[in-house]
Design a protein around this motif. Structure first.
Motif, PDB file in Angstrom:
ATOM      1  N   GLU A  69      -3.530  60.339  83.766  1.00 62.47           N
ATOM      2  CA  GLU A  69      -3.975  60.143  85.151  1.00 62.47           C
ATOM      3  C   GLU A  69      -2.854  60.570  86.084  1.00 62.47           C
ATOM      4  O   GLU A  69      -1.687  60.641  85.694  1.00 62.47           O
ATOM      5  CB  GLU A  69      -4.370  58.680  85.403  1.00 62.47           C
ATOM      6  CG  GLU A  69      -3.204  57.722  85.296  1.00 62.47           C
ATOM      7  CD  GLU A  69      -3.583  56.270  85.572  1.00 62.47           C
ATOM      8  OE1 GLU A  69      -4.765  55.929  85.579  1.00 62.47           O
ATOM      9  OE2 GLU A  69      -2.647  55.483  85.790  1.00 62.47           O
ATOM     10  N   GLY A  70      -3.197  60.884  87.308  1.00 66.34           N
ATOM     11  CA  GLY A  70      -2.201  61.246  88.304  1.00 66.34           C
ATOM     12  C   GLY A  70      -1.670  62.657  88.138  1.00 66.34           C
ATOM     13  O   GLY A  70      -2.213  63.465  87.369  1.00 66.34           O
ATOM     14  N   HIS A  71      -0.599  62.946  88.885  1.00 66.15           N
ATOM     15  CA  HIS A  71      -0.061  64.315  88.941  1.00 66.15           C
ATOM     16  C   HIS A  71       1.452  64.296  88.842  1.00 66.15           C
ATOM     17  O   HIS A  71       2.092  63.357  89.281  1.00 66.15           O
ATOM     18  CB  HIS A  71      -0.416  64.969  90.286  1.00 66.15           C
ATOM     19  CG  HIS A  71      -1.873  64.966  90.560  1.00 66.15           C
ATOM     20  ND1 HIS A  71      -2.723  65.887  90.020  1.00 66.15           N
ATOM     21  CD2 HIS A  71      -2.632  64.113  91.292  1.00 66.15           C
ATOM     22  CE1 HIS A  71      -3.950  65.618  90.422  1.00 66.15           C
ATOM     23  NE2 HIS A  71      -3.927  64.544  91.191  1.00 66.15           N
ATOM     24  N   ILE A  72       1.981  65.398  88.326  1.00 60.79           N
ATOM     25  CA  ILE A  72       3.424  65.589  88.359  1.00 60.79           C
ATOM     26  C   ILE A  72       3.714  67.060  88.649  1.00 60.79           C
ATOM     27  O   ILE A  72       3.034  67.950  88.112  1.00 60.79           O
ATOM     28  CB  ILE A  72       4.093  65.129  87.040  1.00 60.79           C
ATOM     29  CG1 ILE A  72       5.621  65.346  87.127  1.00 60.79           C
ATOM     30  CG2 ILE A  72       3.506  65.799  85.814  1.00 60.79           C
ATOM     31  CD1 ILE A  72       6.411  64.640  86.028  1.00 60.79           C
ATOM     32  N   THR A  73       4.681  67.303  89.532  1.00 62.35           N
ATOM     33  CA  THR A  73       5.175  68.667  89.727  1.00 62.35           C
ATOM     34  C   THR A  73       6.686  68.657  89.511  1.00 62.35           C
ATOM     35  O   THR A  73       7.371  67.669  89.795  1.00 62.35           O
ATOM     36  CB  THR A  73       4.877  69.226  91.133  1.00 62.35           C
ATOM     37  OG1 THR A  73       5.452  68.360  92.099  1.00 62.35           O
ATOM     38  CG2 THR A  73       3.401  69.374  91.390  1.00 62.35           C
ATOM     39  N   VAL A  74       7.175  69.770  88.976  1.00 64.70           N
ATOM     40  CA  VAL A  74       8.600  69.914  88.705  1.00 64.70           C
ATOM     41  C   VAL A  74       9.047  71.203  89.372  1.00 64.70           C
ATOM     42  O   VAL A  74       8.478  72.271  89.114  1.00 64.70           O
ATOM     43  CB  VAL A  74       8.849  69.937  87.181  1.00 64.70           C
ATOM     44  CG1 VAL A  74      10.255  70.386  86.855  1.00 64.70           C
ATOM     45  CG2 VAL A  74       8.617  68.539  86.613  1.00 64.70           C
ATOM     46  N   LEU A  75      10.024  71.094  90.276  1.00 67.79           N
ATOM     47  CA  LEU A  75      10.478  72.237  91.092  1.00 67.79           C
ATOM     48  C   LEU A  75       9.286  72.901  91.783  1.00 67.79           C
ATOM     49  O   LEU A  75       9.215  74.115  91.917  1.00 67.79           O
ATOM     50  CB  LEU A  75      11.229  73.250  90.221  1.00 67.79           C
ATOM     51  CG  LEU A  75      12.463  72.701  89.484  1.00 67.79           C
ATOM     52  CD1 LEU A  75      12.988  73.704  88.465  1.00 67.79           C
ATOM     53  CD2 LEU A  75      13.559  72.318  90.458  1.00 67.79           C
ATOM     54  N   GLY A  76       8.315  72.069  92.160  1.00 70.49           N
ATOM     55  CA  GLY A  76       7.176  72.546  92.939  1.00 70.49           C
ATOM     56  C   GLY A  76       6.000  73.065  92.128  1.00 70.49           C
ATOM     57  O   GLY A  76       4.958  73.393  92.699  1.00 70.49           O
ATOM     58  N   ASP A  77       6.146  73.152  90.801  1.00 72.52           N
ATOM     59  CA  ASP A  77       5.059  73.683  89.958  1.00 72.52           C
ATOM     60  C   ASP A  77       4.643  72.665  88.904  1.00 72.52           C
ATOM     61  O   ASP A  77       5.404  71.761  88.568  1.00 72.52           O
ATOM     62  CB  ASP A  77       5.528  74.941  89.203  1.00 72.52           C
ATOM     63  CG  ASP A  77       5.551  76.162  90.096  1.00 72.52           C
ATOM     64  OD1 ASP A  77       4.655  76.272  90.943  1.00 72.52           O
ATOM     65  OD2 ASP A  77       6.486  76.969  89.941  1.00 72.52           O
ATOM     66  N   ARG A  78       3.459  72.896  88.350  1.00 73.07           N
ATOM     67  CA  ARG A  78       3.023  72.050  87.239  1.00 73.07           C
ATOM     68  C   ARG A  78       3.913  72.335  86.027  1.00 73.07           C
ATOM     69  O   ARG A  78       4.193  73.500  85.723  1.00 73.07           O
ATOM     70  CB  ARG A  78       1.561  72.376  86.902  1.00 73.07           C
ATOM     71  CG  ARG A  78       0.907  71.363  85.993  1.00 73.07           C
ATOM     72  CD  ARG A  78      -0.605  71.550  86.000  1.00 73.07           C
ATOM     73  NE  ARG A  78      -1.019  72.905  85.625  1.00 73.07           N
ATOM     74  CZ  ARG A  78      -1.074  73.352  84.376  1.00 73.07           C
ATOM     75  NH1 ARG A  78      -0.756  72.561  83.368  1.00 73.07           N
ATOM     76  NH2 ARG A  78      -1.459  74.589  84.120  1.00 73.07           N
ATOM     77  N   PRO A  79       4.429  71.288  85.350  1.00 68.57           N
ATOM     78  CA  PRO A  79       5.327  71.513  84.213  1.00 68.57           C
ATOM     79  C   PRO A  79       4.704  72.408  83.149  1.00 68.57           C
ATOM     80  O   PRO A  79       3.524  72.253  82.808  1.00 68.57           O
ATOM     81  CB  PRO A  79       5.558  70.103  83.662  1.00 68.57           C
ATOM     82  CG  PRO A  79       5.278  69.193  84.806  1.00 68.57           C
ATOM     83  CD  PRO A  79       4.232  69.857  85.638  1.00 68.57           C
ATOM     84  N   GLY A  80       5.484  73.345  82.644  1.00 65.97           N
ATOM     85  CA  GLY A  80       5.030  74.221  81.566  1.00 65.97           C
ATOM     86  C   GLY A  80       3.914  75.155  81.981  1.00 65.97           C
ATOM     87  O   GLY A  80       3.151  75.628  81.132  1.00 65.97           O
ATOM     88  N   SER A  81       3.804  75.458  83.289  1.00 63.58           N
ATOM     89  CA  SER A  81       2.636  76.215  83.758  1.00 63.58           C
ATOM     90  C   SER A  81       2.785  77.727  83.599  1.00 63.58           C
ATOM     91  O   SER A  81       1.919  78.471  83.999  1.00 63.58           O
ATOM     92  CB  SER A  81       2.342  75.860  85.221  1.00 63.58           C
ATOM     93  OG  SER A  81       3.491  76.077  85.998  1.00 63.58           O
ATOM     94  N   GLY A  82       3.880  78.186  83.036  1.00 64.71           N
ATOM     95  CA  GLY A  82       4.034  79.633  82.835  1.00 64.71           C
ATOM     96  C   GLY A  82       5.470  79.966  82.508  1.00 64.71           C
ATOM     97  O   GLY A  82       6.353  79.098  82.569  1.00 64.71           O
ATOM     98  N   ALA A  83       5.713  81.234  82.178  1.00 66.59           N
ATOM     99  CA  ALA A  83       7.053  81.651  81.746  1.00 66.59           C
ATOM    100  C   ALA A  83       8.086  81.401  82.839  1.00 66.59           C
ATOM    101  O   ALA A  83       9.207  80.957  82.563  1.00 66.59           O
ATOM    102  CB  ALA A  83       7.016  83.129  81.369  1.00 66.59           C
ATOM    103  N   ARG A  84       7.702  81.651  84.092  1.00 66.29           N
ATOM    104  CA  ARG A  84       8.661  81.497  85.183  1.00 66.29           C
ATOM    105  C   ARG A  84       9.083  80.030  85.328  1.00 66.29           C
ATOM    106  O   ARG A  84      10.260  79.719  85.485  1.00 66.29           O
ATOM    107  CB  ARG A  84       8.024  82.016  86.484  1.00 66.29           C
ATOM    108  CG  ARG A  84       9.004  82.094  87.615  1.00 66.29           C
ATOM    109  CD  ARG A  84       8.395  82.685  88.872  1.00 66.29           C
ATOM    110  NE  ARG A  84       9.162  82.257  90.030  1.00 66.29           N
ATOM    111  CZ  ARG A  84       8.964  81.107  90.648  1.00 66.29           C
ATOM    112  NH1 ARG A  84       8.019  80.288  90.259  1.00 66.29           N
ATOM    113  NH2 ARG A  84       9.721  80.771  91.680  1.00 66.29           N
ATOM    114  N   GLN A  85       8.106  79.159  85.230  1.00 69.17           N
ATOM    115  CA  GLN A  85       8.417  77.730  85.369  1.00 69.17           C
ATOM    116  C   GLN A  85       9.257  77.255  84.174  1.00 69.17           C
ATOM    117  O   GLN A  85      10.234  76.516  84.334  1.00 69.17           O
ATOM    118  CB  GLN A  85       7.115  76.927  85.469  1.00 69.17           C
ATOM    119  CG  GLN A  85       7.198  75.699  86.361  1.00 69.17           C
ATOM    120  CD  GLN A  85       7.743  74.468  85.663  1.00 69.17           C
ATOM    121  OE1 GLN A  85       7.725  74.386  84.440  1.00 69.17           O
ATOM    122  NE2 GLN A  85       8.239  73.521  86.442  1.00 69.17           N
TER     123      GLN A  85
END
Ligand code: ATP
Length: 296
Positions: free
Chosen positions: A58-74
């Motif tokens: 439940e809920g949300h988390i962002t890390v450095l403004g993005d969803r954690p593990g959301s792509g190579a850049r992140q």
């Protein structure tokens, strides 16, 4: 400025059991954050949610403004070392560093030189044959070598000898001075006190305390005085932990103003004592962050 970590109503459930609940946090960038709490409090769960190894229930988390593990850049922006310093046991020390070079466009080659200087490791030695402390140091060097913006470390110093621990903590501080954000979990409160400028205390899967260390210390006091039962304190103070002997009461309070009652001796407390007070309050049913004036 983007937050290093921002969580809103974050929770993680394993089956019916919640490992983390109701977690709302904003951790600013450029801080060294100490994550503390008893065994099973939810620290590893929060760190795994931060790096995208777990998805929230439940809920949300962002890390450095993005969803954690959301792509190579992140992924490239976040370095992570798990609790048991996982490595490829059949690969040599040298092969681990070669892998680091290939996988990371901004690889910092000085971490390899630095590790060999400190540990005198045989570069051909397999990771599976290293000691626990050597493995931890190799895993840390690999995480730092990718030059992340945020370094997430789950009990990084547990297996390090005292000298290595001190050196590691010093290198964390100098990395942080260069702008790296760090979140580390540890049971070693003296280390947390020495290097962290932001602290999060978890208990039973919930955040009990989070904030800038200096601000938190300024808001808390220890009051000592003749035993009072039930405890009565002026308004504006919340009891975090209370202890009574036959003659004396000792209370840790969070206060919005000065304590003027002359029958109390008022003293400041250190981070270790503050963290322990919150951890203890979570296990003592009689003191659950009771506001003054509410029934004991
Ligand atoms: P420690 O200090 O002992 O490492 P921790 O604070 O890191 O503990 P977590 O590992 O996050 O705690 O665990 C929080 C809770 O979630 C515990 O009650 C644990 O038993 C439970 N838990 C963790 N991982 C799993 C899993 N994979 N399946 C089921 N329950 C789990």
């Amino acid at each position: 400025m983007t937050d290093a970590i921002e969580a809103t109503g974050l929770g993680k459930r394993y089956g019916r059991r919640w490992a983390l609940r109701n977690t709302s946090l904003r951790v600013p960038e450029g801080r060294v954050v100490g994550l503390v709490g008893s065994n099973g409090a939810g620290k590893t769960t929060l760190l795994h949610l931060s790096v995208g190894l777990l998805d929230p229930s439940e809920g949300h988390i962002t890390v450095l403004g993005d969803r954690p593990g959301s792509g190579a850049r992140q992924l490239a922006r976040v370095g992570f070392v798990a609790q048991d310093a996982p490595l490829y046991n059949r690969m040599s020390v040298n092969e681990h560093f070669r892998m680091g070079v290939r996988l990371n466009p901004h690889w910092d080659a000085t971490v390899e030189v630095d590790l060999h200087d400190r540990l005198d490791l045989d570069p051909r030695q397999r990771a599976g044959a290293l000691s626990g402390g050597q493995r931890a140091q190799l895993a840390l060097a690999l995480a730092i070598g990718k030059r992340p913006e945020l370094l997430v470390l789950d009990e990084p110093v547990a297996s390090l000898d005292p000298l290595a621990r001190r050196e590691f903590m010093q290198s964390l501080m100098s990395l942080a001075a260069d702008g790296l954000s760090v979140v580390l979990s540890s049971h070693l409160l003296s280390d947390i006190e020495r290097v962290c400028d932001y602290v999060i205390v978890l208990a039973h899967g919930e955040v009990r305390l989070a904030g800038d260390v200096d601000a938190l210390l300024a808001e808390h006091r220890v009051l000592t005085g003749p035993r009072r039962d039930p405890l009565r304190l002026p308004a504006g103070q919340t009891i975090i932990r209370e202890r009574h002997t036959d003659r004396q009461s000792t209370v840790v309070v969070r206060t919005t103003g000065e304590v003027l009652d002359p029958s109390w001796t008022v003293s400041e407390l250190g981070l270790e004592e503050l963290v322990l007070a919150y951890m203890e309050s979570a296990t003592t049913p009689t003191t659950r962050l009771r506001s003054v004036g509410s029934p004991p």
